[in-house]
Design a protein around this motif. Structure first.
Motif, short mmCIF file in Angstrom:
data_model
loop_
_atom_site.label_atom_id
_atom_site.label_comp_id
_atom_site.label_asym_id
_atom_site.label_seq_id
_atom_site.Cartn_x
_atom_site.Cartn_y
_atom_site.Cartn_z
N THR A 6 0.84 -1.18 0.00
CA THR A 6 0.00 0.00 0.00
C THR A 6 0.88 1.24 0.00
O THR A 6 1.90 1.28 0.66
N TYR A 7 0.50 2.27 -0.74
CA TYR A 7 1.26 3.51 -0.75
C TYR A 7 0.32 4.70 -0.69
O TYR A 7 -0.85 4.62 -1.01
N SER A 13 -0.21 -1.43 -4.43
CA SER A 13 0.87 -1.34 -5.39
C SER A 13 1.42 -2.74 -5.65
O SER A 13 1.69 -3.48 -4.70
N SER A 16 7.11 -1.63 -6.67
CA SER A 16 7.54 -0.37 -6.07
C SER A 16 9.06 -0.30 -6.09
O SER A 16 9.74 -1.30 -5.86
N THR A 18 12.27 2.25 -4.57
CA THR A 18 12.57 3.36 -3.67
C THR A 18 14.05 3.67 -3.70
O THR A 18 14.88 2.79 -3.48
N ASP A 34 12.13 6.91 -7.43
CA ASP A 34 11.05 6.33 -6.65
C ASP A 34 9.85 6.14 -7.57
O ASP A 34 9.55 7.02 -8.39
N HIS A 36 5.78 3.79 -7.89
CA HIS A 36 4.81 2.79 -7.44
C HIS A 36 3.90 2.48 -8.62
O HIS A 36 3.44 3.39 -9.30
#
Length: 72
Positions: A6-7, A13, A16, A18, A34, A36
């Motif tokens: 979850t984002y 998502s 993802s 990062t 970054d 998603h």
């Protein structure tokens, strides 16, 4: 990869990344990326030649490792 991540606004998502960075010596190809990908989304990656699109896809496919950051 993990499913049901979850984002931000609570959307699930399925992929993802990062802080993804990739360096080849002094050349930085990806710099702190970054992203998603929401569940059921159709996405595209666009940019000029040399922007790092293929490098990003190679990292996502596991055929190349990132210099830093993580893919979930």
């Amino acid at each position: 990869m993990h499913s049901n991540m979850t984002y931000l606004d609570g959307v699930n998502s399925i992929l993802s990344g990062t802080g993804l960075s990739k360096r080849f010596g002094a050349l930085t190809v990806l710099d702190n990326v970054d992203f998603h990908v929401p569940q059921n989304a159709a996405i595209g990656i666009v940019g000029p030649n040399g922007a790092g699109k293929t490098t990003l896809l190679n990292i996502l496919a596991g055929s190349m490792s990132a210099s830093s950051g993580s893919v979930l």
